[in-house]
Design a protein around this motif. Structure first.
Motif, PDB file in Angstrom:
ATOM      1  N   ILE A   1      39.416  11.576  38.742  1.00  0.00           N
ATOM      2  CA  ILE A   1      40.395  10.935  37.934  1.00  0.00           C
ATOM      3  C   ILE A   1      40.480   9.462  38.410  1.00  0.00           C
ATOM      4  CG2 ILE A   1      41.609  13.080  37.364  1.00  0.00           C
ATOM      5  CD1 ILE A   1      43.836  12.169  39.112  1.00  0.00           C
ATOM      6  N   LEU A   2      40.176   9.162  39.687  1.00  0.00           N
ATOM      7  CA  LEU A   2      40.605   7.968  40.177  1.00  0.00           C
ATOM      8  C   LEU A   2      39.432   7.111  39.559  1.00  0.00           C
ATOM      9  CD1 LEU A   2      41.917   8.236  43.814  1.00  0.00           C
ATOM     10  CD2 LEU A   2      43.119   7.595  41.451  1.00  0.00           C
ATOM     11  N   VAL A   3      38.123   7.455  39.583  1.00  0.00           N
ATOM     12  CA  VAL A   3      36.916   6.618  39.333  1.00  0.00           C
ATOM     13  C   VAL A   3      36.994   6.661  37.688  1.00  0.00           C
ATOM     14  CG1 VAL A   3      34.555   6.870  39.363  1.00  0.00           C
ATOM     15  CG2 VAL A   3      35.685   7.413  41.191  1.00  0.00           C
TER      16      VAL A   3
ATOM     17  N   MET B   1      51.253   4.506  36.476  1.00  0.00           N
ATOM     18  CA  MET B   1      50.785   4.167  38.117  1.00  0.00           C
ATOM     19  C   MET B   1      51.860   4.578  39.220  1.00  0.00           C
ATOM     20  SD  MET B   1      47.693   3.177  37.998  1.00  0.00           S
ATOM     21  CE  MET B   1      47.386   4.681  36.689  1.00  0.00           C
ATOM     22  N   LEU B   2      53.218   4.479  38.673  1.00  0.00           N
ATOM     23  CA  LEU B   2      54.224   4.694  39.738  1.00  0.00           C
ATOM     24  C   LEU B   2      54.072   6.319  39.944  1.00  0.00           C
ATOM     25  CD1 LEU B   2      56.868   3.765  41.125  1.00  0.00           C
ATOM     26  CD2 LEU B   2      58.173   4.483  38.883  1.00  0.00           C
ATOM     27  N   PHE B   3      54.012   7.089  39.026  1.00  0.00           N
ATOM     28  CA  PHE B   3      53.967   8.641  39.166  1.00  0.00           C
ATOM     29  C   PHE B   3      52.714   8.810  40.192  1.00  0.00           C
ATOM     30  CE2 PHE B   3      57.185   9.331  35.609  1.00  0.00           C
ATOM     31  CZ  PHE B   3      57.791  10.423  36.404  1.00  0.00           C
ATOM     32  N   LEU B   4      51.809   8.237  39.710  1.00  0.00           N
ATOM     33  CA  LEU B   4      50.147   8.486  40.330  1.00  0.00           C
ATOM     34  C   LEU B   4      50.488   8.279  41.971  1.00  0.00           C
ATOM     35  CD1 LEU B   4      47.396   9.460  40.252  1.00  0.00           C
ATOM     36  CD2 LEU B   4      47.003   6.971  39.837  1.00  0.00           C
ATOM     37  N   PHE B   5      50.898   6.932  42.173  1.00  0.00           N
ATOM     38  CA  PHE B   5      50.910   6.777  43.569  1.00  0.00           C
ATOM     39  C   PHE B   5      52.172   7.593  44.405  1.00  0.00           C
ATOM     40  CE2 PHE B   5      48.847   2.591  41.876  1.00  0.00           C
ATOM     41  CZ  PHE B   5      48.012   2.934  42.541  1.00  0.00           C
ATOM     42  N   THR B   6      53.429   7.652  43.532  1.00  0.00           N
ATOM     43  CA  THR B   6      54.014   8.562  44.095  1.00  0.00           C
ATOM     44  C   THR B   6      53.647  10.055  44.357  1.00  0.00           C
ATOM     45  OG1 THR B   6      55.842   7.415  43.119  1.00  0.00           O
ATOM     46  CG2 THR B   6      56.409   9.413  43.950  1.00  0.00           C
TER      47      THR B   6
ATOM     48  N   PHE C   1      50.005  13.841  50.119  1.00  0.00           N
ATOM     49  CA  PHE C   1      49.357  13.736  51.484  1.00  0.00           C
ATOM     50  C   PHE C   1      50.384  13.533  52.713  1.00  0.00           C
ATOM     51  CE2 PHE C   1      45.752  12.399  48.742  1.00  0.00           C
ATOM     52  CZ  PHE C   1      44.783  13.478  49.053  1.00  0.00           C
ATOM     53  N   THR C   2      51.605  13.646  52.347  1.00  0.00           N
ATOM     54  CA  THR C   2      52.470  13.650  53.449  1.00  0.00           C
ATOM     55  C   THR C   2      53.279  15.004  53.370  1.00  0.00           C
ATOM     56  OG1 THR C   2      54.033  12.376  52.023  1.00  0.00           O
ATOM     57  CG2 THR C   2      52.905  10.981  53.333  1.00  0.00           C
TER      58      THR C   2
ATOM     59  N   VAL D   1      56.271  18.032  39.020  1.00  0.00           N
ATOM     60  CA  VAL D   1      57.047  17.301  38.332  1.00  0.00           C
ATOM     61  C   VAL D   1      56.228  16.072  38.241  1.00  0.00           C
ATOM     62  CG1 VAL D   1      59.146  15.834  38.003  1.00  0.00           C
ATOM     63  CG2 VAL D   1      59.424  18.462  38.243  1.00  0.00           C
ATOM     64  N   LEU D   2      55.733  15.563  39.632  1.00  0.00           N
ATOM     65  CA  LEU D   2      55.164  14.231  39.945  1.00  0.00           C
ATOM     66  C   LEU D   2      53.869  14.242  38.922  1.00  0.00           C
ATOM     67  CD1 LEU D   2      55.861  13.533  43.525  1.00  0.00           C
ATOM     68  CD2 LEU D   2      56.803  12.532  41.486  1.00  0.00           C
ATOM     69  N   TRP D   3      53.003  15.238  39.226  1.00  0.00           N
ATOM     70  CA  TRP D   3      51.847  15.275  38.388  1.00  0.00           C
ATOM     71  C   TRP D   3      51.991  15.424  37.117  1.00  0.00           C
ATOM     72  CZ3 TRP D   3      47.877  13.236  40.604  1.00  0.00           C
ATOM     73  CH2 TRP D   3      47.734  13.367  42.107  1.00  0.00           C
ATOM     74  N   LEU D   4      52.999  16.055  36.533  1.00  0.00           N
ATOM     75  CA  LEU D   4      53.207  16.043  35.124  1.00  0.00           C
ATOM     76  C   LEU D   4      53.492  14.947  34.525  1.00  0.00           C
ATOM     77  CD1 LEU D   4      53.498  18.191  32.588  1.00  0.00           C
ATOM     78  CD2 LEU D   4      55.853  18.383  33.100  1.00  0.00           C
TER      79      LEU D   4
END
Length: 112
Positions: free
Chosen positions: A34-36, A59-64, A70-71, A97-100
């Motif tokens: 998905i990133l590529v 982008m805000l949701f993706l980076f969050t 990863f944390t 919720v974040l990925w949605l």
């Protein structure tokens, strides 16, 4: 329907750490894809996307979602102890919720 019931029975017996470890390659390959592909789509209309509010929200949701995964998510799933049911459910709901949010904001890019 039978396969879904069987999967639920088998999944209940597996520790969270093993399920997370088994699904980790799928997650990493999916994230890479998905990133590529997203970068290629963005580069074709960079100025239009950059000015789009839904793109900024995506982008805000993706980076969050990536930072969260990863944390906090990884810390909960990589411990030897099983998480408490309420804590595990809370972590899972936040992740969903974040990925949605990434997906819904992505759908909004074409309409707004």
């Amino acid at each position: 329907m039978l396969n879904l019931r069987l999967c639920r029975l088998v999944m209940k017996d597996l520790p969270v750490q093993q399920v997370a470890r088994d699904l980790s390659p799928w997650l990493l390959w999916g994230l890479a894809i998905i990133l590529v592909s997203g970068f290629m789509l963005f580069s074709s209309e960079a100025m239009k996307c950059y000015a789009s509010v839904p793109f900024q929200v995506k982008m805000l949701f993706l980076f969050t979602a990536m930072i969260y995964h990863f944390t906090i998510y990884r810390r909960v799933t990589n411990t030897d102890r099983e998480p408490k049911p309420a804590w595990g459910a809370t972590v899972a709901v936040i992740s969903v919720v974040l990925w949605l949010g990434v997906g819904l904001a992505g759908r909004g890019i074409g309409f707004l």
